[in-house]
Each structure stands twice: as structure tokens, then as C-alpha cells.
Design a protein around this motif. Structure first.
Motif, PDB file in Angstrom:
ATOM      1  N   PHE A  37       8.963  13.044   7.263  1.00 17.94           N
ATOM      2  CA  PHE A  37       9.598  11.777   7.633  1.00 17.94           C
ATOM      3  C   PHE A  37       9.075  11.278   8.985  1.00 17.94           C
ATOM      4  N   ALA A  38       8.867  12.216   9.919  1.00 17.97           N
ATOM      5  CA  ALA A  38       8.360  11.822  11.245  1.00 17.97           C
ATOM      6  C   ALA A  38       6.959  11.229  11.128  1.00 17.97           C
ATOM      7  N   ARG A  39       6.103  11.821  10.283  1.00 17.83           N
ATOM      8  CA  ARG A  39       4.747  11.294  10.109  1.00 17.83           C
ATOM      9  C   ARG A  39       4.779   9.899   9.497  1.00 17.83           C
ATOM     10  N   LEU A  40       5.690   9.695   8.538  1.00 13.29           N
ATOM     11  CA  LEU A  40       5.793   8.375   7.925  1.00 13.29           C
ATOM     12  C   LEU A  40       6.277   7.334   8.930  1.00 13.29           C
ATOM     13  N   ARG A  41       7.214   7.713   9.777  1.00 11.61           N
ATOM     14  CA  ARG A  41       7.688   6.774  10.808  1.00 11.61           C
ATOM     15  C   ARG A  41       6.554   6.411  11.759  1.00 11.61           C
ATOM     16  N   ALA A  96       0.846  -1.185   0.000  1.00  7.69           N
ATOM     17  CA  ALA A  96       0.000   0.000   0.000  1.00  7.69           C
ATOM     18  C   ALA A  96       0.889   1.244   0.000  1.00  7.69           C
ATOM     19  N   VAL A  97       0.295   2.377  -0.347  1.00  6.13           N
ATOM     20  CA  VAL A  97       1.046   3.637  -0.412  1.00  6.13           C
ATOM     21  C   VAL A  97       0.348   4.683   0.452  1.00  6.13           C
ATOM     22  N   THR A  98       1.120   5.356   1.293  1.00  7.52           N
ATOM     23  CA  THR A  98       0.610   6.498   2.043  1.00  7.52           C
ATOM     24  C   THR A  98       1.349   7.745   1.579  1.00  7.52           C
ATOM     25  N   VAL A  99       0.621   8.830   1.367  1.00  6.45           N
ATOM     26  CA  VAL A  99       1.168  10.032   0.730  1.00  6.45           C
ATOM     27  C   VAL A  99       1.258  11.177   1.730  1.00  6.45           C
ATOM     28  N   VAL A 100       2.391  11.870   1.708  1.00  6.55           N
ATOM     29  CA  VAL A 100       2.571  13.082   2.504  1.00  6.55           C
ATOM     30  C   VAL A 100       3.003  14.195   1.561  1.00  6.55           C
ATOM     31  N   THR A 101       2.268  15.301   1.542  1.00  6.86           N
ATOM     32  CA  THR A 101       2.666  16.465   0.742  1.00  6.86           C
ATOM     33  C   THR A 101       3.160  17.561   1.677  1.00  6.86           C
ATOM     34  N   LEU A 102       4.120  18.327   1.172  1.00  5.05           N
ATOM     35  CA  LEU A 102       4.737  19.355   2.003  1.00  5.05           C
ATOM     36  C   LEU A 102       3.989  20.673   1.951  1.00  5.05           C
ATOM     37  N   GLY A 103       3.174  20.876   0.895  1.00  6.28           N
ATOM     38  CA  GLY A 103       2.511  22.165   0.746  1.00  6.28           C
ATOM     39  C   GLY A 103       3.552  23.258   0.626  1.00  6.28           C
ATOM     40  N   GLY A 104       3.330  24.359   1.297  1.00  6.75           N
ATOM     41  CA  GLY A 104       4.312  25.447   1.247  1.00  6.75           C
ATOM     42  C   GLY A 104       5.280  25.423   2.410  1.00  6.75           C
ATOM     43  N   SER A 105       5.152  24.419   3.296  1.00  6.81           N
ATOM     44  CA  SER A 105       5.953  24.438   4.523  1.00  6.81           C
ATOM     45  C   SER A 105       7.407  24.039   4.290  1.00  6.81           C
ATOM     46  N   GLY A 106       7.622  23.110   3.365  1.00  8.77           N
ATOM     47  CA  GLY A 106       8.982  22.598   3.167  1.00  8.77           C
ATOM     48  C   GLY A 106       9.486  21.785   4.335  1.00  8.77           C
ATOM     49  N   ASP A 107       8.573  21.343   5.225  1.00 12.02           N
ATOM     50  CA  ASP A 107       8.975  20.630   6.429  1.00 12.02           C
ATOM     51  C   ASP A 107       9.149  19.145   6.125  1.00 12.02           C
ATOM     52  N   ILE A 108      10.284  18.794   5.529  1.00 12.16           N
ATOM     53  CA  ILE A 108      10.472  17.392   5.164  1.00 12.16           C
ATOM     54  C   ILE A 108      10.808  16.545   6.386  1.00 12.16           C
ATOM     55  N   ALA A 109      11.432  17.136   7.406  1.00 13.65           N
ATOM     56  CA  ALA A 109      11.682  16.386   8.636  1.00 13.65           C
ATOM     57  C   ALA A 109      10.364  15.969   9.274  1.00 13.65           C
ATOM     58  N   GLY A 110       9.386  16.862   9.237  1.00 18.17           N
ATOM     59  CA  GLY A 110       8.059  16.532   9.752  1.00 18.17           C
ATOM     60  C   GLY A 110       7.394  15.445   8.929  1.00 18.17           C
TER      61      GLY A 110
END
Length: 324
Positions: A104-108, A88-102
Motif C-alpha cells: 500500500f505504501a508503494r502504491l501511495r 493505467a495499471v501498476t502492479v505490486v506482488t507480495l511474493g513470500g513477504s506478505g507485506d501488504i502494508a508495504g
């Protein structure tokens, strides 16, 4: 699983191999097991499997946005390729925040087994410090020993586009470039510059866009005022569409007065007016290879690798001989 094994006349281990997509199963045996699953209505229990294997059979996908055609096409390609492998695939978009550390944390927190990072988000991934336990494959990035890399040969595709226009007699080629920070945009611009330099042609100042048709239209309006402009290479098809509209509004015929080339070969490119000459990147192959590389790392712990997929020039009616 025991019921499936008994119905198919195989061992429980063979059923497990079929479920996990192992290549070590004879096609006839695989078909028999799959038929038994269908007859018995068997469905693997994802949570139970996760407890047993330590894997959730889920991969993450990180994108700056899904509003661009390229990213949405990549999402579809990744989802299709993952499904064929039982993921399965779960998707995270950054929008305008650019918060890639966040991201990665959500995916973990969701327990993904690994993640694929797309396009503009790859620059942020390289700058961040990804969790060491999160296996990553990035799409369109310079080689980085921390990640698996899958990329299209953007520079070669751009070189083919510009060489095509110069062969038609155009003295130089103007460029509507993608956004700063995009690896794909930088590589396409690099290919454009290389061919013009090798040909001894003038290298005009590029017009900078953001992948959208609106930004291509704005750039096209600026280019349309200069009657010396006879050829335009846009860094993607959406911006090329905006250029075509601007040229039409200015009364400049395509390809009679100006030739236009895009990049991507989106689904509708052949239906633009006129049909668009463009560089085709194979989104399905790109998504499939990204998933394959990630799954191989997840399931067997193989070392990260880098792969490049070729791009192909597709000539249509938007390019023609330079006006005399």
C-alpha cells in the motif's frame, strides 16, 4: 484541447467529458471528438491532468503472486477494463513477504487513485489498516464496510459440481482443496461440504493443495490408491490436471473408474485428456466489475458496494456414471 474542440465543432468541456469517459456525451458527438483527436494526433498529458484534477488516472493491483492462472487472468481482465476507461495499471506482488502494508505504501508513493486487491492478498488486506485515503476494491472477500467487494459465487459453483457427481450415482465426492487463508478455497470447500451433508453422504477428509498442478498430482496419487474413490472435486483446474495425471499413472480410467471436476474453466480445460468438467468463473466480468466499482468510487465518491457474479457448471467428458 482547444484545437480538438474547434475541429469537432464542440466546446472544450465536451472534449474533456469525452476524455474522462463521461456518459453525458451523445454517441455521435463522441465519435466526432474522437475522430478529431485522431486527425490532430492529440494525446492527453497525464502529468498535467494530474495537477489539474488531483488524479493520476492510474489504479494499483495487489496480488500475492501472478504465478496462478486465476491471478494472471484477473490481471489481464483488470488491465483491459481499466484501459477502456482511460486508466493505467501498476502492479505490486507480495511474493513470500506478505507485506501488504508495504505494498500500500508503494502504491501511495506512485500516486494511484485507488487499488484492486486479489484473492489470497485480500485476507492480508482485511487484517491490515489500509491508508484511509486509498480507495480499495477487493476481489473474493467476505463483506467488509471498508472496501468495495466483488466476488464469484464460489459456494454455489461447488454445490453444482458436487450435486452433478452425486446425480451420476457416486456415493460421495473427495475434495482437493485450495490453500488455507484463501476465501475462494474456503467457499468452494463450504459448498462441497453442504451438498454432501444435505445428501447424507460421507464427508471425506479433504486433500490440501496450493492451486498448482504439482499439488493436485500429489493429492491424486494419494486418492488413486483407494479403490473406493470414484469422484473427485478439485478446487481449481490446475489441481484437477494434476489429479488426472496421477489417476492415469495409477491405471485408473477417467471417467470409467473415477470422475473429476475442476473449477475456473481455464482456456485449456476443454483440451485436457479427457476434456474437463469444471465450474466456469467469468474472469472478464470479475475484472470489469472490480474496475467499474473502483472507478465509480474514485470519480464520484460513491459508497462502497458488494457484488456477486454467478458461476456456471460446464459438463464435459471427465465425469460419468459411478462404476458398478
Amino acid at each position: 484541447m482547444a484545437d480538438v474542440a474547434a475541429r469537432a465543432g464542440v466546446s472544450g468541456q465536451t472534449v474533456s467529458r469525452v476524455l474522462n469517459g463521461s456518459p453525458r456525451v451523445d454517441p455521435g458527438t463522441r465519435a466526432r471528438v474522437e475522430a478529431a483527436m485522431a486527425e490532430l494526433g492529440y494525446r492527453p498529458h497525464r502529468a498535467a491532468r494530474a495537477l489539474r484534477t488531483g488524479r493520476t488516472q492510474t489504479i494499483g493491483l495487489v496480488a500475492a503472486t501472478l504465478a496462478t492462472v486465476g491471478n494472471s487472468r484477473m490481471l489481464q481482465a483488470v488491465a483491459d477494463a481499466a484501459a477502456t476507461r482511460g486508466y493505467a495499471v501498476t502492479v505490486v506482488t507480495l511474493g513470500g513477504s506478505g507485506d501488504i502494508a508495504g505494498a500500500f505504501a508503494r502504491l501511495r508513493e506512485q500516486g494511484v487513485d485507488g487499488a484492486i486487491v486479489l484473492n489470497e492478498a485480500t485476507d492480508l488486506a482485511r487484517q491490515a489498516a489500509p491508508p484511509p485515503e486509498l480507495r480499495l476494491v477487493v476481489v473474493d472477500s467476505p463483506v467488509d464496510p471498508r472496501f468495495g467487494i466483488v466476488q464469484v459465487d464460489h459456494a454455489a459453483g461447488a454445490r453444482a459440481a458436487v450435486a452433478h457427481l452425486l446425480a451420476l450415482g457416486h456415493r460421495t465426492v473427495h475434495h482437493v482443496a485450495g490453500p488455507v487463508g484463501s476465501f475462494a478455497a474456503a467457499e468452494r470447500e463450504r459448498g462441497w461440504r453442504e451438498v454432501l451433508g444435505q445428501a447424507g453422504a460421507a464427508v471425506p477428509e479433504p486433500q490440501r493443495g496450493d492451486w498448482s498442478a504439482a499439488s493436485g498430482h500429489a493429492a491424486g496419487l494419494r486418492l488413486a490408491t483407494d479403490t473406493d474413490v470414484t469422484a473427485v472435486f478439485a478446487a481449481n483446474d490446475q489441481m484437477a490436471l494434476g489429479v488426472l495425471r496421477a489417476l492415469a499413472e495409477a491405471g485408473r480410467d477417467v471417467p470409467g473408474a473415477v470422475s473429476v471436476v475442476g473449477f475456473d474453466d481455464v482456456t485449456d480445460a476443454a483440451d485436457y485428456r479427457p476434456p474437463l468438467t469444471t465450474v466456469r468463473q467469468d474472469f472478464d466480468a470479475l475484472g470489469a466489475r472490480a474496475v467499474a466499482l473502483l472507478v465509480a468510487g474514485i470519480e464520484s465518491g460513491t459508497a462502497v458496494a458488494a457484488e456477486t457474479i454467478p458461476a456456471e457448471l460446464v459438463v464435459r467428458a471427465s465425469t460419468g456414471p459411478a462404476p458398478r
